[in-house]
Structures are given as C-alpha cells and as structure tokens.
Design a protein around this motif. Structure first.
Motif, PDB file in Angstrom:
ATOM      1  N   CYS A  44       0.830  -1.195   0.000  1.00 22.54           N
ATOM      2  CA  CYS A  44       0.000   0.000   0.000  1.00 22.54           C
ATOM      3  C   CYS A  44       0.868   1.250   0.000  1.00 22.54           C
ATOM      4  O   CYS A  44       1.867   1.311   0.727  1.00 22.54           O
ATOM      5  CB  CYS A  44      -0.934   0.024   1.210  1.00 22.54           C
ATOM      6  N   SER A  45       0.493   2.209  -0.819  1.00 17.49           N
ATOM      7  CA  SER A  45       1.279   3.445  -0.870  1.00 17.49           C
ATOM      8  C   SER A  45       0.649   4.536  -0.002  1.00 17.49           C
ATOM      9  O   SER A  45       1.175   5.641   0.080  1.00 17.49           O
ATOM     10  CB  SER A  45       1.398   3.928  -2.321  1.00 17.49           C
ATOM     11  N   ASN A  46      -0.470   4.216   0.631  1.00 18.32           N
ATOM     12  CA  ASN A  46      -1.078   5.189   1.545  1.00 18.32           C
ATOM     13  C   ASN A  46      -0.478   5.031   2.946  1.00 18.32           C
ATOM     14  O   ASN A  46       0.243   4.080   3.221  1.00 18.32           O
ATOM     15  CB  ASN A  46      -2.591   4.997   1.589  1.00 18.32           C
ATOM     16  N   ASN A  47      -0.855   5.969   3.815  1.00 19.45           N
ATOM     17  CA  ASN A  47      -0.212   5.959   5.127  1.00 19.45           C
ATOM     18  C   ASN A  47      -1.232   6.098   6.259  1.00 19.45           C
ATOM     19  O   ASN A  47      -0.944   6.748   7.274  1.00 19.45           O
ATOM     20  CB  ASN A  47       0.816   7.100   5.180  1.00 19.45           C
ATOM     21  N   CYS A  48      -2.391   5.482   6.086  1.00 21.28           N
ATOM     22  CA  CYS A  48      -3.472   5.595   7.077  1.00 21.28           C
ATOM     23  C   CYS A  48      -2.923   5.216   8.461  1.00 21.28           C
ATOM     24  O   CYS A  48      -2.417   4.103   8.639  1.00 21.28           O
ATOM     25  CB  CYS A  48      -4.620   4.670   6.691  1.00 21.28           C
ATOM     26  N   LEU A  49      -3.059   6.117   9.407  1.00 24.34           N
ATOM     27  CA  LEU A  49      -2.339   5.952  10.677  1.00 24.34           C
ATOM     28  C   LEU A  49      -2.838   4.787  11.525  1.00 24.34           C
ATOM     29  O   LEU A  49      -2.207   4.419  12.498  1.00 24.34           O
ATOM     30  CB  LEU A  49      -2.427   7.246  11.504  1.00 24.34           C
ATOM     31  N   TYR A  50      -4.000   4.216  11.143  1.00 26.75           N
ATOM     32  CA  TYR A  50      -4.591   3.127  11.944  1.00 26.75           C
ATOM     33  C   TYR A  50      -4.336   1.751  11.349  1.00 26.75           C
ATOM     34  O   TYR A  50      -4.713   0.739  11.917  1.00 26.75           O
ATOM     35  CB  TYR A  50      -6.121   3.349  12.047  1.00 26.75           C
ATOM     36  N   CYS A  51      -3.689   1.670  10.185  1.00 26.56           N
ATOM     37  CA  CYS A  51      -3.673   0.418   9.420  1.00 26.56           C
ATOM     38  C   CYS A  51      -2.281  -0.225   9.361  1.00 26.56           C
ATOM     39  O   CYS A  51      -1.285   0.454   9.118  1.00 26.56           O
ATOM     40  CB  CYS A  51      -4.178   0.681   7.999  1.00 26.56           C
ATOM     41  N   GLY A  52      -2.252  -1.551   9.543  1.00 28.95           N
ATOM     42  CA  GLY A  52      -0.992  -2.287   9.509  1.00 28.95           C
ATOM     43  C   GLY A  52      -0.366  -2.370   8.120  1.00 28.95           C
ATOM     44  O   GLY A  52       0.810  -2.706   7.988  1.00 28.95           O
ATOM     45  N   PHE A  53      -1.131  -2.079   7.074  1.00 29.97           N
ATOM     46  CA  PHE A  53      -0.589  -2.121   5.706  1.00 29.97           C
ATOM     47  C   PHE A  53       0.058  -0.790   5.299  1.00 29.97           C
ATOM     48  O   PHE A  53       0.573  -0.663   4.191  1.00 29.97           O
ATOM     49  CB  PHE A  53      -1.691  -2.433   4.697  1.00 29.97           C
ATOM     50  N   ARG A  54       0.002   0.230   6.160  1.00 29.62           N
ATOM     51  CA  ARG A  54       0.467   1.571   5.779  1.00 29.62           C
ATOM     52  C   ARG A  54       1.931   1.548   5.333  1.00 29.62           C
ATOM     53  O   ARG A  54       2.735   0.748   5.805  1.00 29.62           O
ATOM     54  CB  ARG A  54       0.267   2.558   6.929  1.00 29.62           C
ATOM     55  N   VAL A  55       2.242   2.437   4.425  1.00 30.61           N
ATOM     56  CA  VAL A  55       3.563   2.425   3.787  1.00 30.61           C
ATOM     57  C   VAL A  55       4.690   2.578   4.809  1.00 30.61           C
ATOM     58  O   VAL A  55       5.778   2.018   4.639  1.00 30.61           O
ATOM     59  CB  VAL A  55       3.617   3.497   2.669  1.00 30.61           C
ATOM     60  N   ASP A  56       4.422   3.297   5.903  1.00 29.55           N
ATOM     61  CA  ASP A  56       5.480   3.498   6.900  1.00 29.55           C
ATOM     62  C   ASP A  56       5.710   2.298   7.805  1.00 29.55           C
ATOM     63  O   ASP A  56       6.623   2.314   8.617  1.00 29.55           O
ATOM     64  CB  ASP A  56       5.158   4.726   7.781  1.00 29.55           C
ATOM     65  N   ASN A  57       4.872   1.272   7.696  1.00 30.66           N
ATOM     66  CA  ASN A  57       5.139   0.057   8.478  1.00 30.66           C
ATOM     67  C   ASN A  57       6.178  -0.775   7.726  1.00 30.66           C
ATOM     68  O   ASN A  57       5.859  -1.473   6.768  1.00 30.66           O
ATOM     69  CB  ASN A  57       3.847  -0.748   8.684  1.00 30.66           C
ATOM     70  N   LYS A  58       7.426  -0.669   8.196  1.00 30.41           N
ATOM     71  CA  LYS A  58       8.512  -1.370   7.486  1.00 30.41           C
ATOM     72  C   LYS A  58       8.694  -2.785   8.028  1.00 30.41           C
ATOM     73  O   LYS A  58       9.573  -3.511   7.575  1.00 30.41           O
ATOM     74  CB  LYS A  58       9.839  -0.594   7.646  1.00 30.41           C
ATOM     75  N   ASP A  59       7.896  -3.167   9.028  1.00 35.69           N
ATOM     76  CA  ASP A  59       8.130  -4.452   9.688  1.00 35.69           C
ATOM     77  C   ASP A  59       7.272  -5.590   9.159  1.00 35.69           C
ATOM     78  O   ASP A  59       7.210  -6.643   9.775  1.00 35.69           O
ATOM     79  CB  ASP A  59       7.861  -4.326  11.206  1.00 35.69           C
ATOM     80  N   ILE A  60       6.519  -5.361   8.082  1.00 38.68           N
ATOM     81  CA  ILE A  60       5.782  -6.521   7.554  1.00 38.68           C
ATOM     82  C   ILE A  60       6.365  -6.931   6.212  1.00 38.68           C
ATOM     83  O   ILE A  60       6.921  -6.111   5.472  1.00 38.68           O
ATOM     84  CB  ILE A  60       4.260  -6.296   7.397  1.00 38.68           C
ATOM     85  N   VAL A  61       6.229  -8.227   5.957  1.00 39.00           N
ATOM     86  CA  VAL A  61       6.684  -8.737   4.668  1.00 39.00           C
ATOM     87  C   VAL A  61       5.544  -8.491   3.686  1.00 39.00           C
ATOM     88  O   VAL A  61       4.406  -8.879   3.933  1.00 39.00           O
ATOM     89  CB  VAL A  61       6.974 -10.251   4.762  1.00 39.00           C
ATOM     90  N   ARG A  62       5.858  -7.805   2.592  1.00 40.22           N
ATOM     91  CA  ARG A  62       4.801  -7.465   1.611  1.00 40.22           C
ATOM     92  C   ARG A  62       4.690  -8.576   0.580  1.00 40.22           C
ATOM     93  O   ARG A  62       5.702  -9.133   0.148  1.00 40.22           O
ATOM     94  CB  ARG A  62       5.148  -6.144   0.911  1.00 40.22           C
ATOM     95  N   ARG A  63       3.477  -8.868   0.202  1.00 44.39           N
ATOM     96  CA  ARG A  63       3.244  -9.923  -0.787  1.00 44.39           C
ATOM     97  C   ARG A  63       2.148  -9.513  -1.759  1.00 44.39           C
ATOM     98  O   ARG A  63       1.178  -8.859  -1.373  1.00 44.39           O
ATOM     99  CB  ARG A  63       2.716 -11.186  -0.100  1.00 44.39           C
TER     100      ARG A  63
END
Ligand code: SAM
Ligand code: SF4
Length: 467
Positions: free
Chosen positions: A89-108
């Motif tokens: 996700c390229s958005n940065n919704c402050l409540y969501c685990g998919f937000r672009v600033d969450n660098k700690d998840i593996v993206r698939r």
C-alpha cells in the motif's frame, strides 16, 4: 484535487447532536413507532436515538431494531469470508498495519495460482461468497491484476464441484473508466469505507498518498453508480471521531445516494478499530466506542436505513457478535484471515502480515454451528445478484420487506447444501432440525412446497437451486 461535493454538512450534524441531548421518553417512543413503519428515519430522529443513555430506552431501541431486521430480512444471516490478495500500500493511514510506513511486515502480492489456492481453502470451508480486498499500490498490484484475480477466483472448483458464486469487492476508489471495466467481470457489491466523515480528522489520519483526498473518497459511490455498478457498500471506521457524527453522516450518505440514484447502500459496515502493528492511531483511541455504544449505533442504523444489509466482521469477539445478531446485523464474515496467503498458511510470516488483529478466531464451521444454536439460519445465498435482482430492483423488494420471501427459502436450501457437503455430524443434526422448524414458518403455501422439494433434490445430489 477532486470536485468538492458537500452532502455532509458538518455544522448541521454537530448542531443535531447538541440539540437532542437528554431525549424525553415519549419522544423516543414516538420515533421507535415510526421506525416500525419500515420507512426509515430522518437525521433528527436518529440524533435523538443516538443520545439515549438510560437502560430502559436503550433496551426498547435494541428490541425495535430486532423487529425491523426480522421484518425486512427474516431470520437469516448471510455468511462470507474476506480474501486479501496483496498487502502492498502506498497510503499511510495511521490506523492500518498495511500503511507504507510500516517497514516491519513482509509485503506480498499473491500470484493467480496462490489466489486459486486461497479460494479452494474457502470453498472447502463451505463458503460461496467472498470479499476480495487489497491495499492501494498501482505499481505492484495494478487494477488489471485485480480483474484477473476475480476471474481466477471464479474459475476454481472444489471436490464437490462447488465454486464461488459471488465476489464482493473492497478496494481503493476507482475512476469512471475502471468502474466501467469492473462492471464487466460480474462482481456483487463494490464497497469503500469513508473511514471518517469528519474532514479535519480525515486529514490527520491520512497524511499521505492518494487517500489523503477526502472528496475523491466521498464521491466514490456517485462515480460507481454512474458507471455500471449496481450495488454499493459504505462504512465508517469507528474510533476515529465521535460515533454519533459518523452514524448521522452514514445515514446522510445513504439518503444522498437514494435520492440521486434511487439506490441506497446495499450494505453498511461498522468496523471498530483494532490494534495493528506500527499503526499509532490504532491504540489509545480518543473516540473509542464502548460495547454499549456499539450496540446502540447498530440499532440506530437498522432503524434509520431499514433496507440495508448490515455487516459485522471478525474484528469483534464471538460472544458480542452473537448478541449483535439480535440488534440488526444481517451479514457476517467467518473464519477470516487478513493477510495475503493466510488461509493456506503458506507463508511463515502471515501472522505478522495481517492488516489488524482479529477477535473472533473461530473456524467457519464453529461460527456456523454457533449461529444455528442461536436460532438464526446461516445463509450462503447469492440468488439476487445471479437473477439480476440488483440495484433499484433489489431496493424495490427490500424497502417494503418483500425480499425476505426470497431470503428465507434460499437460506434454507443453501444451508442444506452446506450440511450435506461440509458440516460435521453435530452441526448436521442441529441444522436439519432448524431447517424443518423454519420450513414450517414459510407463509406462502406454494413457496413452502417448492422449498421442501428443493431440499429433497439437494439431498439427492442436485445443487444451486434458488428462487
Ligand atoms: N485499501 C483499501 C481502502 O483503504 O479503501 C481497501 C480496504 S482496506 C484493505 C479495508 C478496511 O480496513 C479499511 O477501509 C479500514 O476501514 C479497515 N481498517 C484498517 N485498519 C484497521 C484497524 N486497525 N482496525 C480495524 N479496521 C481497520
Ligand atoms: Fe492502505 Fe487501505 Fe490500509 Fe489505508 S486502510 S493503509 S489504504 S490498506
């Protein structure tokens, strides 16, 4: 920037909330009697209901919502499961685990074969309708990939020769062209949550990416209904701002669509924020909604927009979910995973890659048994959409409470399929008893007879029989 559409009048809504504080009991009685006419409520009525505090009045409201739901949809609860195909996700919704600033998840991004594997897992749990979702990332998961994903999911058959019969969609707002393309692949409902209707809060919560444009999001359903979509779903993410403001805005949104297109929202979703990794606005919520407020807001929406499907997800814990079936909920998810690949558990990091944490982690089978034990009929029905009973045509039947004449028999025949093909022995027995009990309550002689015949035909091996 998109066009400034302004059907949400913030100061008007805030004014209603202030002027309806401490509603007197006779006023509430009057409004609840009006709700029982199934014509919906205006914003002022809904504001009074939202300001109810006392136990007695709240109980009356909850009971009225139950009556309204039973009048419109009968005793059934439609079941579905979400299918996440990408967490980029390229958005940065402050409540969501998919937000672009969450660098700690593996993206698939799931491949089409992986999507088919996930679909098969859902079919083997007995699901017939799925909700397909992804984050917004135009490079890594472009719209054309999404269209292919839908076709891939529809193409899968399990050992019982069953396939998914309806795919609903929840992806970022589309433009006119994309809606036209989406209308060609036979989806059910197209859903987007506004998250919050409050502009200032919206700006704070969406600091980056395309999603930061409030108007682009608010005008989504106008574009959808003008460009080939028939059924649309709206929602708000509860916990971002005052729940009373969000509910009145949802009702206003429904009225806007109904007035302009003669089609109100097919569904309204009411997610509450749950903790998500590296999502600061998912913790310590300033506007947290208590369980009591949550019950109340569900009941107010049911009374105000009686014809809409109300969706409850596995964000809520099992016990509360069962209670909420009584206050107006008509659709639930079951056995959900919020990470791409979560059903096959093919990737060791899937737990980490979820969008938010879930509270009802039971299997689909456990949820279905529980629904039956609470006296509701789990329904896998997809008849309306497949018979073209969509948009205005669906509304014409849902608004006066005629749709339950179809919902009830179709719930029974789809439950029968589930019992024969997928259920454990205990669920089978409970389900058969419920089917016999419900069958006897079908008011129309011909429909009851036809349903009885269909149940026998299903027992003998036929499938996909509906009215
Ligand atoms: N990415 C698309 C979008 O934002 O419109 C598709 C939907 S997103 C995968 C699904 C929804 O999950 C969001 O609209 C949001 O309301 C909800 N959501 C995000 N973070 C959440 C959280 N921490 N708790 C509960 N729901 C959340
Ligand atoms: Fe992306 Fe949707 Fe999550 Fe926002 S809510 S970060 S748009 S997936």
């Amino acid at each position: 920037m998109s066009e400034n559409i302004n059907f949400i009048d913030e100061s008007f809504i805030e004014g209603l909330i202030t002027e309806t504080q401490n509603p007197p009991a006779p006023k509430i009685d009057e409004i609840l009697n009006k709700a029982l006419q199934l014509q919906g409520l205006d914003l002022l009525d809904a504001a009074y209901l939202l300001n109810i505090k006392s136990g007695d009045l709240l109980n009356k409201l909850l009971h009225t919502a139950y009556q309204v739901k039973q009048e419109i949809y009968g005793n059934r609860l439609v079941l579905f499961a979400p299918l996440y195909i990408s967490n980029f996700c390229s958005n940065n919704c402050l409540y969501c685990g998919f937000r672009v600033d969450n660098k700690d998840i593996v993206r698939r991004v799931l491949s089409l074969d992986e999507i088919k594997d996930e679909t098969l897992s859902l079919l083997e749990q007995g699901h017939k309708r799925i909700l397909m979702l992804m984050g917004e990332h135009h490079k890594n998961c472009p719209f054309d990939y999404f269209l292919e994903a839908i076709n891939a999911a529809y193409s899968v058959k399990d050992k019982k020769c069953s396939s998914i019969r309806r795919i609903n969609v929840e992806i970022a707002p589309l433009d006119e062209n994309e809606f036209q393309k989406l209308s060609k692949v036979h989806i059910g409902t197209y859903t987007v949550f506004q998250e919050t209707y409050h502009r200032e809060t919206y700006s704070k919560m969406h600091p980056g990416g395309i999603k930061s444009d409030y108007n682009w999001r608010l005008s989504t359903m106008d574009r959808a209904l003008s460009n080939g979509m028939h059924d649309v779903g709206i929602g708000a993410l509860f916990g971002l701002y005052d729940y009373r403001f969000e509910v009145l805005s949802l009702i206003q949104h429904a009225k806007h669509l109904d007035k302009k297109f003669n089609v109100g929202p097919h569904t309204i979703s009411i997610p509450r924020i749950k903790p998500a990794k590296n999502a600061p606005a998912s913790f310590n919520l300033e506007h947290a909604v208590s369980d009591e407020e949550f019950k109340k807001l569900i009941a107010v929406i049911r009374c105000s927009v009686p014809y809409t499907g109300m969706i409850l997800s596995t964000r809520e814990p099992a016990e509360l979910r069962s209670e909420l079936f009584n206050y107006g909920i008509s659709q639930i998810s079951a056995g959900s995973r919020t990470s791409p690949g979560g059903y096959k558990q093919a990737f060791s990091e899937t737990e980490e890659a979820g969008q938010f944490s879930l509270n009802d982690c039971r299997t689909s089978g456990e949820v279905i048994r529980d629904v039956i034990q609470h006296g509701f009929v789990p329904s896998f029905c997809t008849a309306c959409y497949r018979l073209g009973r969509v948009g205005e045509d669906f509304m014409d039947k849902a608004k006066p409470g005629l749709i339950k004449l179809f919902c009830q028999p179709n719930a029974l025949t789809t439950l029968k399929e589930y019992l024969v093909d997928y259920a454990d022995p205990e669920t089978k027995q409970l389900g058969e008893e419920l089917i016999q009990k419900e069958l006897a309550t079908i008011p129309n002689d011909k429909v009851r007879e036809k349903t009885g015949q269909n149940l026998i035909r299903i027992q003998q091996g036929e499938r996909d029989l509906y009215l």
